[in-house]
Design a protein around this motif. Structure first.
Motif, PDB file in Angstrom:
ATOM      1  N   TYR A 226       0.870  -1.225   0.222  1.00 39.02           N
ATOM      2  CA  TYR A 226       0.126  -0.133  -0.171  1.00 39.02           C
ATOM      3  C   TYR A 226       1.082   1.355   0.105  1.00 39.02           C
ATOM      4  CZ  TYR A 226      -3.490  -3.364   1.505  1.00 39.02           C
ATOM      5  OH  TYR A 226      -4.571  -4.364   1.658  1.00 39.02           O
ATOM      6  N   THR A 227       0.274   2.298  -0.492  1.00 35.18           N
ATOM      7  CA  THR A 227       1.086   3.584  -0.646  1.00 35.18           C
ATOM      8  C   THR A 227      -0.005   4.884  -0.802  1.00 35.18           C
ATOM      9  OG1 THR A 227       2.957   4.638  -1.340  1.00 35.18           O
ATOM     10  CG2 THR A 227       1.903   3.690  -3.100  1.00 35.18           C
ATOM     11  N   GLY A 228       0.655   5.791  -0.467  1.00 31.70           N
ATOM     12  CA  GLY A 228      -0.361   7.239  -0.703  1.00 31.70           C
ATOM     13  C   GLY A 228       0.544   8.050  -1.370  1.00 31.70           C
ATOM     14  N   MET A 229      -0.289   8.898  -2.180  1.00 34.87           N
ATOM     15  CA  MET A 229       0.303  10.071  -3.073  1.00 34.87           C
ATOM     16  C   MET A 229      -0.116  11.296  -2.781  1.00 34.87           C
ATOM     17  SD  MET A 229      -0.093   8.118  -6.760  1.00 34.87           S
ATOM     18  CE  MET A 229      -1.911   7.939  -6.710  1.00 34.87           C
TER      19      MET A 229
ATOM     20  N   GLU B 200      -4.676  10.234  -2.670  1.00 32.35           N
ATOM     21  CA  GLU B 200      -5.203   8.830  -2.921  1.00 32.35           C
ATOM     22  C   GLU B 200      -4.383   7.902  -2.303  1.00 32.35           C
ATOM     23  OE1 GLU B 200      -6.796   9.252  -7.484  1.00 32.35           O
ATOM     24  OE2 GLU B 200      -4.652   9.761  -6.994  1.00 32.35           O
ATOM     25  N   VAL B 201      -4.869   6.573  -1.731  1.00 29.70           N
ATOM     26  CA  VAL B 201      -4.385   5.360  -1.061  1.00 29.70           C
ATOM     27  C   VAL B 201      -4.352   4.380  -2.032  1.00 29.70           C
ATOM     28  CG1 VAL B 201      -4.105   4.102   0.881  1.00 29.70           C
ATOM     29  CG2 VAL B 201      -4.515   6.508   1.069  1.00 29.70           C
ATOM     30  N   VAL B 202      -3.324   3.634  -2.528  1.00 33.35           N
ATOM     31  CA  VAL B 202      -3.523   2.662  -3.751  1.00 33.35           C
ATOM     32  C   VAL B 202      -2.966   1.431  -3.153  1.00 33.35           C
ATOM     33  CG1 VAL B 202      -3.798   4.268  -5.438  1.00 33.35           C
ATOM     34  CG2 VAL B 202      -1.538   3.272  -4.759  1.00 33.35           C
TER      35      VAL B 202
ATOM     36  N   VAL C 274     -12.943   6.496   4.877  1.00 38.91           N
ATOM     37  CA  VAL C 274     -11.892   7.073   5.501  1.00 38.91           C
ATOM     38  C   VAL C 274     -12.393   7.461   6.923  1.00 38.91           C
ATOM     39  CG1 VAL C 274      -9.925   8.715   5.963  1.00 38.91           C
ATOM     40  CG2 VAL C 274     -10.602   8.010   3.697  1.00 38.91           C
ATOM     41  N   LYS C 275     -12.042   6.905   8.189  1.00 44.89           N
ATOM     42  CA  LYS C 275     -12.335   7.177   9.485  1.00 44.89           C
ATOM     43  C   LYS C 275     -11.205   7.828  10.150  1.00 44.89           C
ATOM     44  CE  LYS C 275     -13.785   4.911  13.879  1.00 44.89           C
ATOM     45  NZ  LYS C 275     -14.127   3.364  14.410  1.00 44.89           N
ATOM     46  N   VAL C 276     -11.383   9.143  10.747  1.00 43.78           N
ATOM     47  CA  VAL C 276     -10.585   9.717  11.517  1.00 43.78           C
ATOM     48  C   VAL C 276     -10.545   9.214  12.906  1.00 43.78           C
ATOM     49  CG1 VAL C 276     -10.018  11.824  12.670  1.00 43.78           C
ATOM     50  CG2 VAL C 276     -11.045  12.003  10.249  1.00 43.78           C
ATOM     51  N   LEU C 277      -9.399   8.642  13.448  1.00 33.90           N
ATOM     52  CA  LEU C 277      -9.212   7.836  14.617  1.00 33.90           C
ATOM     53  C   LEU C 277      -8.887   9.212  15.742  1.00 33.90           C
ATOM     54  CD1 LEU C 277      -7.192   4.929  13.591  1.00 33.90           C
ATOM     55  CD2 LEU C 277      -9.549   5.235  14.220  1.00 33.90           C
ATOM     56  N   SER C 278      -8.073   9.922  15.444  1.00 32.03           N
ATOM     57  CA  SER C 278      -7.310  10.837  16.514  1.00 32.03           C
ATOM     58  C   SER C 278      -6.850  12.102  15.674  1.00 32.03           C
ATOM     59  CB  SER C 278      -6.120  10.455  17.212  1.00 32.03           C
ATOM     60  OG  SER C 278      -5.768  11.201  18.111  1.00 32.03           O
TER      61      SER C 278
ATOM     62  N   ALA D 263      -4.539  -0.399  -7.623  1.00 34.13           N
ATOM     63  CA  ALA D 263      -6.176  -0.221  -7.369  1.00 34.13           C
ATOM     64  C   ALA D 263      -6.182   0.795  -6.427  1.00 34.13           C
ATOM     65  CB  ALA D 263      -6.673  -1.512  -6.781  1.00 34.13           C
ATOM     66  N   LEU D 264      -7.314   1.742  -6.746  1.00 34.56           N
ATOM     67  CA  LEU D 264      -7.518   2.906  -5.775  1.00 34.56           C
ATOM     68  C   LEU D 264      -8.299   2.576  -4.739  1.00 34.56           C
ATOM     69  CD1 LEU D 264      -7.473   5.685  -5.269  1.00 34.56           C
ATOM     70  CD2 LEU D 264      -9.331   6.048  -6.691  1.00 34.56           C
ATOM     71  N   LEU D 265      -7.880   2.829  -3.533  1.00 35.40           N
ATOM     72  CA  LEU D 265      -8.708   2.382  -2.315  1.00 35.40           C
ATOM     73  C   LEU D 265      -9.490   3.450  -1.737  1.00 35.40           C
ATOM     74  CD1 LEU D 265      -6.110   0.226  -0.284  1.00 35.40           C
ATOM     75  CD2 LEU D 265      -7.730  -0.484  -2.045  1.00 35.40           C
ATOM     76  N   ALA D 266      -9.180   4.831  -1.534  1.00 34.41           N
ATOM     77  CA  ALA D 266      -9.452   5.758  -0.889  1.00 34.41           C
ATOM     78  C   ALA D 266      -8.754   7.142  -1.318  1.00 34.41           C
ATOM     79  CB  ALA D 266      -9.660   5.770   0.478  1.00 34.41           C
ATOM     80  N   ASN D 267      -9.546   8.106  -0.950  1.00 34.51           N
ATOM     81  CA  ASN D 267      -8.904   9.438  -0.934  1.00 34.51           C
ATOM     82  C   ASN D 267      -9.015  10.165   0.547  1.00 34.51           C
ATOM     83  OD1 ASN D 267      -7.964  12.237  -1.064  1.00 34.51           O
ATOM     84  ND2 ASN D 267      -8.137  11.945  -3.545  1.00 34.51           N
ATOM     85  N   THR D 268      -7.957  10.282   0.978  1.00 30.54           N
ATOM     86  CA  THR D 268      -8.108  10.937   2.536  1.00 30.54           C
ATOM     87  C   THR D 268      -8.411  12.215   2.618  1.00 30.54           C
ATOM     88  OG1 THR D 268      -5.702  11.767   2.810  1.00 30.54           O
ATOM     89  CG2 THR D 268      -6.120   9.289   2.922  1.00 30.54           C
TER      90      THR D 268
END
Length: 401
Positions: free
Chosen positions: A108-111, A115-117, A174-178, A136-141
């Motif tokens: 996994y990596t983020g750009m 985008e997180v892919v 995308v869930k914000v934890l903290s 594969a695109l997973l989400a955009n933070t």
């Protein structure tokens, strides 16, 4: 009379030519002065004015680093071991700061787009498009994903420089934890590690004062706004373990999870915080006086700690360390321009005693440099960068003697 008239006429012509030459010369000199004024004097005057009177949030303090270690001999001697590194995705993997190994061998990596892919390390090139990596695109933070790690309990965890500690949901949410600890909001959430049972996340707020991407201002100020934090996935509570860190950056756990290591980029060192044993709750220095600015750090699972050095130490910055007024002037300029980056690739491996096991370098690793994370996976090392497009791959020399 005819001869006299001819001579006079020739003299008159010569006089006109001389006047024309003088006129052209004066015109050229005038243009040169104007060129010097607009191209040289005005920019210099603006730079001086900004340095003297510009606005800056930085309030530098004096400090004195140790003399930088040698790069010509010793454990940090320059070499070209990374020269033949393979680079993938330089077209479409946009400044991927971190790489997280996941289940079934995926990465996994983020750009810089947010985008997180997900990547398949066995298939990093699109056919007939060698600089493009399939993903594969997973989400955009909606922010800037930096350090990340896979939690066996809840999936991918991301330290987002702008949004805090995040969890990527299976459906792409995308869930914000903290986003704060002890009433102090995160300014620059940077890297994260999780325990093997997925109970805790250890992560860093590089600077509670300076926001992403103002890392140079925090390093110039040297006031220690960084924190090492712990998030409890069961209670949702965040606890501050260490504060006053000099740009708290990469973080990783020992294999026995009896201590956590955190890179202090602005102090050229790695700090250890004890989680168990007689020193529980105490901290000490694991490695000091590094040859560059340490970024992320990763454990290979056997207490071999790989440290990314995106940039070597700058002699000018070390010289200015005890001159806060000059650093303040420099910070006024850096509000408007980036500090120049000299191309260099460097990755270091340390054992559990802080001894150098491997020193990998190259002026440019096949065009790749400014490495911000070294990710050991099996017999390979993967490199990622917050500044350069693409990821890079090479054999792990400690696993391939």
């Amino acid at each position: 009379m005819v001869l006299f008239s001819s001579v006079c006429r020739d003299a008159a012509v010569q006089n006109v030519m001389i006047k024309d030459c003088r006129s052209e010369l004066n015109t050229d000199m005038t243009l040169s002065k104007k060129w010097l004024f607009w191209v040289v004097f005005v920019p210099v005057a603006l730079i001086v004015a900004v340095a003297l009177f510009g606005e800056t949030p930085a309030s530098p303090v004096a400090w004195t680093p140790q003399a930088a270690p040698s790069l010509t001999d010793g454990v940090y001697a320059s070499n070209d071991k990374l020269q033949n590194t393979q680079v993938f995705g330089s077209f479409n993997l946009l400044q991927p700061e971190s790489i997280a190994p996941g289940p079934n061998g995926v990465l996994y990596t983020g750009m810089n787009t947010g985008e997180v892919v997900r990547l398949n390390p066995g298939d990093l090139r699109v056919k007939n498009l060698p600089t493009t990596a399939p993903f594969a695109l997973l989400a955009n933070t909606g922010g800037r994903p930096l350090g990340m790690v896979y939690n066996p309990r809840v999936g991918l965890i991301v330290a987002d420089g702008q949004r805090g500690l995040l969890q990527i949901q299976p459906e792409g949410g995308v869930k914000v934890l903290s986003q704060q600890a002890d009433g102090v909001p995160f300014g620059f959430t940077d890297d994260v590690a999780v325990t093997a049972d997925g109970h805790y996340a250890y992560f860093t707020d590089a600077s509670s004062k300076f926001k992403y991407p103002e890392f140079t201002l925090d390093i110039l100020e040297h006031q220690g706004h960084g924190r090492l934090l712990r998030y409890d996935f069961e209670t949702g509570q965040t606890q501050t373990l260490l504060s006053g860190l000099q740009f708290a950056n990469g973080v990783t756990l020992s294999s026995a999870e009896d201590y956590v290591l955190v890179n202090e980029t602005g102090a050229y060192r790695i700090t250890r915080y004890w989680l168990k044993g007689d020193k529980q709750g105490q901290s000490d220095t694991f490695v000091d006086n590094l040859p560059g600015f340490p970024d992320n750090i990763r454990n290979d699972g056997h207490d071999v700690f790989w440290v990314a050095i995106p940039s070597l130490r700058d002699p000018m910055l070390d010289f200015l360390s005890d001159k806060p007024a000059l650093r303040k002037a420099l910070s006024r300029l850096l509000v408007h321009v980036e500090f120049p980056v000299k191309p260099h690739a460097m990755a270091l491996a340390f054992d559990a005693q802080g001894k150098v096991l491997e020193n990998l370098q190259a002026p440019k690793a096949n065009g790749y440099y400014y490495i911000t994370q070294v990710t050991p996976v099996g017999k390979k090392l993967y490199f990622s960068s917050v500044h350069i497009n693409g990821i890079a791959e090479t054999l792990n020399p400690l696993m391939n003697p």
